[in-house]
Design a protein around this motif. Structure first.
Motif, PDB file in Angstrom:
ATOM      1  N   ASP A  51      47.708  -5.018  79.455  1.00 34.70           N
ATOM      2  CA  ASP A  51      48.881  -5.840  79.713  1.00 34.70           C
ATOM      3  C   ASP A  51      49.907  -5.117  80.573  1.00 34.70           C
ATOM      4  O   ASP A  51      50.746  -5.743  81.197  1.00 34.70           O
ATOM      5  CB  ASP A  51      49.520  -6.280  78.400  1.00 34.70           C
ATOM      6  CG  ASP A  51      48.692  -7.326  77.686  1.00 34.70           C
ATOM      7  OD1 ASP A  51      48.915  -7.529  76.497  1.00 34.70           O
ATOM      8  OD2 ASP A  51      47.826  -7.936  78.326  1.00 34.70           O
ATOM      9  N   ASN A  52      49.882  -3.790  80.591  1.00 29.53           N
ATOM     10  CA  ASN A  52      50.855  -3.020  81.348  1.00 29.53           C
ATOM     11  C   ASN A  52      50.326  -2.530  82.688  1.00 29.53           C
ATOM     12  O   ASN A  52      51.040  -1.844  83.408  1.00 29.53           O
ATOM     13  CB  ASN A  52      51.324  -1.811  80.529  1.00 29.53           C
ATOM     14  CG  ASN A  52      52.056  -2.240  79.282  1.00 29.53           C
ATOM     15  OD1 ASN A  52      52.779  -3.229  79.302  1.00 29.53           O
ATOM     16  ND2 ASN A  52      51.869  -1.523  78.204  1.00 29.53           N
ATOM     17  N   SER A  53      49.097  -2.852  83.039  1.00 27.09           N
ATOM     18  CA  SER A  53      48.538  -2.355  84.297  1.00 27.09           C
ATOM     19  C   SER A  53      49.127  -3.126  85.478  1.00 27.09           C
ATOM     20  O   SER A  53      49.536  -4.278  85.338  1.00 27.09           O
ATOM     21  CB  SER A  53      47.022  -2.446  84.292  1.00 27.09           C
ATOM     22  OG  SER A  53      46.606  -3.783  84.223  1.00 27.09           O
ATOM     23  N   PRO A  54      49.185  -2.503  86.647  1.00 25.37           N
ATOM     24  CA  PRO A  54      49.721  -3.196  87.827  1.00 25.37           C
ATOM     25  C   PRO A  54      48.899  -4.435  88.162  1.00 25.37           C
ATOM     26  O   PRO A  54      47.685  -4.459  87.990  1.00 25.37           O
ATOM     27  CB  PRO A  54      49.609  -2.153  88.941  1.00 25.37           C
ATOM     28  CG  PRO A  54      49.547  -0.844  88.240  1.00 25.37           C
ATOM     29  CD  PRO A  54      48.836  -1.115  86.945  1.00 25.37           C
ATOM     30  N   ARG A  55      49.579  -5.457  88.638  1.00 24.17           N
ATOM     31  CA  ARG A  55      48.934  -6.706  89.041  1.00 24.17           C
ATOM     32  C   ARG A  55      49.485  -7.118  90.398  1.00 24.17           C
ATOM     33  O   ARG A  55      50.596  -6.736  90.768  1.00 24.17           O
ATOM     34  CB  ARG A  55      49.247  -7.830  88.054  1.00 24.17           C
ATOM     35  CG  ARG A  55      48.874  -7.604  86.613  1.00 24.17           C
ATOM     36  CD  ARG A  55      47.402  -7.755  86.388  1.00 24.17           C
ATOM     37  NE  ARG A  55      46.972  -8.198  85.094  1.00 24.17           N
ATOM     38  CZ  ARG A  55      47.121  -7.567  83.956  1.00 24.17           C
ATOM     39  NH1 ARG A  55      47.827  -6.471  83.887  1.00 24.17           N
ATOM     40  NH2 ARG A  55      46.622  -8.044  82.835  1.00 24.17           N
ATOM     41  N   LEU A  56      48.764  -7.937  91.114  1.00 23.31           N
ATOM     42  CA  LEU A  56      49.266  -8.536  92.341  1.00 23.31           C
ATOM     43  C   LEU A  56      50.062  -9.769  91.945  1.00 23.31           C
ATOM     44  O   LEU A  56      49.518 -10.700  91.355  1.00 23.31           O
ATOM     45  CB  LEU A  56      48.115  -8.907  93.268  1.00 23.31           C
ATOM     46  CG  LEU A  56      48.500  -9.556  94.591  1.00 23.31           C
ATOM     47  CD1 LEU A  56      49.333  -8.589  95.431  1.00 23.31           C
ATOM     48  CD2 LEU A  56      47.259  -9.966  95.350  1.00 23.31           C
ATOM     49  N   THR A  81      49.250 -14.829  89.819  1.00 26.02           N
ATOM     50  CA  THR A  81      49.379 -14.597  91.258  1.00 26.02           C
ATOM     51  C   THR A  81      49.609 -15.900  92.011  1.00 26.02           C
ATOM     52  O   THR A  81      48.921 -16.897  91.768  1.00 26.02           O
ATOM     53  CB  THR A  81      48.111 -13.913  91.808  1.00 26.02           C
ATOM     54  OG1 THR A  81      47.822 -12.762  91.016  1.00 26.02           O
ATOM     55  CG2 THR A  81      48.289 -13.497  93.253  1.00 26.02           C
ATOM     56  N   ILE A  82      50.584 -15.855  92.946  1.00 24.34           N
ATOM     57  CA  ILE A  82      50.851 -17.007  93.808  1.00 24.34           C
ATOM     58  C   ILE A  82      50.875 -16.569  95.265  1.00 24.34           C
ATOM     59  O   ILE A  82      51.037 -15.380  95.572  1.00 24.34           O
ATOM     60  CB  ILE A  82      52.196 -17.693  93.452  1.00 24.34           C
ATOM     61  CG1 ILE A  82      53.373 -16.739  93.627  1.00 24.34           C
ATOM     62  CG2 ILE A  82      52.144 -18.288  92.046  1.00 24.34           C
ATOM     63  CD1 ILE A  82      54.745 -17.377  93.417  1.00 24.34           C
ATOM     64  N   HIS A 141      52.659 -12.633 112.165  1.00 24.93           N
ATOM     65  CA  HIS A 141      51.621 -11.613 112.105  1.00 24.93           C
ATOM     66  C   HIS A 141      50.975 -11.646 110.727  1.00 24.93           C
ATOM     67  O   HIS A 141      51.412 -10.944 109.817  1.00 24.93           O
ATOM     68  CB  HIS A 141      52.206 -10.223 112.373  1.00 24.93           C
ATOM     69  CG  HIS A 141      52.828 -10.115 113.724  1.00 24.93           C
ATOM     70  ND1 HIS A 141      52.089  -9.944 114.869  1.00 24.93           N
ATOM     71  CD2 HIS A 141      54.108 -10.174 114.108  1.00 24.93           C
ATOM     72  CE1 HIS A 141      52.890  -9.893 115.906  1.00 24.93           C
ATOM     73  NE2 HIS A 141      54.134 -10.043 115.469  1.00 24.93           N
ATOM     74  N   PRO A 142      49.956 -12.471 110.552  1.00 27.63           N
ATOM     75  CA  PRO A 142      49.330 -12.534 109.237  1.00 27.63           C
ATOM     76  C   PRO A 142      48.633 -11.214 108.904  1.00 27.63           C
ATOM     77  O   PRO A 142      48.289 -10.445 109.788  1.00 27.63           O
ATOM     78  CB  PRO A 142      48.302 -13.667 109.371  1.00 27.63           C
ATOM     79  CG  PRO A 142      48.084 -13.834 110.823  1.00 27.63           C
ATOM     80  CD  PRO A 142      49.322 -13.351 111.522  1.00 27.63           C
ATOM     81  N   VAL A 143      48.470 -10.952 107.638  1.00 26.88           N
ATOM     82  CA  VAL A 143      47.719  -9.780 107.199  1.00 26.88           C
ATOM     83  C   VAL A 143      46.290  -9.921 107.703  1.00 26.88           C
ATOM     84  O   VAL A 143      45.863 -11.015 108.091  1.00 26.88           O
ATOM     85  CB  VAL A 143      47.737  -9.647 105.661  1.00 26.88           C
ATOM     86  CG1 VAL A 143      49.136  -9.432 105.140  1.00 26.88           C
ATOM     87  CG2 VAL A 143      47.105 -10.844 105.001  1.00 26.88           C
ATOM     88  N   ASN A 144      45.513  -8.843 107.685  1.00 28.20           N
ATOM     89  CA  ASN A 144      44.135  -8.926 108.156  1.00 28.20           C
ATOM     90  C   ASN A 144      43.384 -10.015 107.411  1.00 28.20           C
ATOM     91  O   ASN A 144      42.810 -10.902 108.020  1.00 28.20           O
ATOM     92  CB  ASN A 144      43.430  -7.575 108.002  1.00 28.20           C
ATOM     93  CG  ASN A 144      42.003  -7.626 108.482  1.00 28.20           C
ATOM     94  OD1 ASN A 144      41.105  -7.924 107.701  1.00 28.20           O
ATOM     95  ND2 ASN A 144      41.815  -7.383 109.766  1.00 28.20           N
ATOM     96  N   HIS A 145      43.347  -9.955 106.089  1.00 28.16           N
ATOM     97  CA  HIS A 145      42.811 -11.055 105.292  1.00 28.16           C
ATOM     98  C   HIS A 145      43.171 -10.856 103.829  1.00 28.16           C
ATOM     99  O   HIS A 145      43.539  -9.762 103.415  1.00 28.16           O
ATOM    100  CB  HIS A 145      41.295 -11.231 105.469  1.00 28.16           C
ATOM    101  CG  HIS A 145      40.441 -10.198 104.802  1.00 28.16           C
ATOM    102  ND1 HIS A 145      40.157  -8.979 105.378  1.00 28.16           N
ATOM    103  CD2 HIS A 145      39.802 -10.209 103.612  1.00 28.16           C
ATOM    104  CE1 HIS A 145      39.370  -8.291 104.580  1.00 28.16           C
ATOM    105  NE2 HIS A 145      39.140  -9.000 103.488  1.00 28.16           N
ATOM    106  N   VAL A 146      43.077 -11.932 103.077  1.00 30.64           N
ATOM    107  CA  VAL A 146      43.275 -11.935 101.637  1.00 30.64           C
ATOM    108  C   VAL A 146      41.952 -12.374 101.040  1.00 30.64           C
ATOM    109  O   VAL A 146      41.327 -13.325 101.521  1.00 30.64           O
ATOM    110  CB  VAL A 146      44.399 -12.925 101.229  1.00 30.64           C
ATOM    111  CG1 VAL A 146      44.511 -13.025  99.720  1.00 30.64           C
ATOM    112  CG2 VAL A 146      45.725 -12.516 101.856  1.00 30.64           C
ATOM    113  N   CYS A 147      41.506 -11.681 100.002  1.00 26.53           N
ATOM    114  CA  CYS A 147      40.209 -11.994  99.391  1.00 26.53           C
ATOM    115  C   CYS A 147      40.404 -12.718  98.065  1.00 26.53           C
ATOM    116  O   CYS A 147      41.157 -12.259  97.201  1.00 26.53           O
ATOM    117  CB  CYS A 147      39.412 -10.709  99.184  1.00 26.53           C
ATOM    118  SG  CYS A 147      37.776 -11.005  98.499  1.00 26.53           S
ATOM    119  N   LEU A 148      39.714 -13.836  97.906  1.00 34.54           N
ATOM    120  CA  LEU A 148      39.725 -14.614  96.667  1.00 34.54           C
ATOM    121  C   LEU A 148      38.421 -14.353  95.928  1.00 34.54           C
ATOM    122  O   LEU A 148      37.340 -14.592  96.472  1.00 34.54           O
ATOM    123  CB  LEU A 148      39.831 -16.107  96.965  1.00 34.54           C
ATOM    124  CG  LEU A 148      40.970 -16.556  97.867  1.00 34.54           C
ATOM    125  CD1 LEU A 148      40.853 -18.043  98.155  1.00 34.54           C
ATOM    126  CD2 LEU A 148      42.299 -16.218  97.225  1.00 34.54           C
TER     127      LEU A 148
END
Length: 154
Positions: free
Chosen positions: A15-20, A67-68, A92-99
Motif C-alpha cells: 500500500d505504501n509503494s510508489p504508484r503512477l 491512475t488517470i 511534444h507527446p512522450v515517446n509512448h505510454v504502455c497499457l
C-alpha cells in the motif's frame, strides 16, 4: 524482491509503494479526446461535463482505480509555469505510454481500434516490461498523435 523468469526482479507492491498517479497528454480538443478514450480505448471519462461548462480546466480518463490520463488543452500552455520551460512541453507527446491489459481486454481493444480504422502496428512478442516479458504487444496513436503500446503478460 521477487524473481522473474528472465533473471530480473520485481519489488512486491504494498500500500505504501510508489504508484503512477497520472499522465498529462496535450490534446487539441479535450472533449473529442475523452470520447476517443471512452469509446475506442474503453476508459472511463471524468470531468467532461465540468470542462465543457468551463468549470474544470481539463477532463481526464480513468485507466484504473489509481491512475488517470489528464487531457490538457493546448490553451493551458500559457499557465504552465510550475517550473522554467514547462510550457515548452506543449505539442511534444512522450515517446509512448504502455497499457498492460488482460488478454481478453487486449484483444477487445485491438478489435475496437480496427473497427474504427485506427492504424495499429504488427504484434511484438516477448517485449520486456515492468512485469517481465509480455506475450504480445502492439502500438497505436490517439487522434492527437500520442503513442500508446498495449500489451498482455498471460
Amino acid at each position: 524482491m521477487r524473481a522473474v523468469g528472465d533473471g530480473t526482479s520485481l519489488r512486491g507492491m504494498t500500500d505504501n509503494s510508489p504508484r503512477l498517479d497520472h499522465v498529462v497528454l496535450w490534446v487539441r480538443d479535450p472533449v473529442a479526446a475523452a470520447d476517443f478514450y471512452e469509446k475506442t480505448v474503453g476508459l472511463e471519462p471524468l470531468r467532461v461535463p465540468g470542462f465543457a461548462a468551463g468549470k474544470d480546466p481539463f477532463p481526464s480518463v480513468r485507466l484504473n482505480e489509481e491512475t488517470i490520463f489528464d487531457l490538457a488543452p493546448l490553451s493551458l500552455v500559457e499557465h504552465m509555469n510550475m517550473l522554467p520551460g514547462a510550457a515548452d512541453s506543449a505539442g511534444h507527446p512522450v515517446n509512448h505510454v504502455c497499457l498492460s491489459l488482460q488478454r481478453d481486454d487486449f484483444d477487445a481493444l485491438r478489435a475496437r481500434l480496427e473497427d474504427r480504422t485506427v492504424p495499429v502496428s504488427d504484434f511484438s512478442y516477448d517485449s520486456f516490461g515492468a512485469r517481465g516479458k509480455a506475450k504480445r504487444s502492439f502500438y497505436f496513436r490517439d487522434p492527437d498523435g500520442n503513442v500508446f503500446e498495449a500489451r498482455h503478460y498471460e
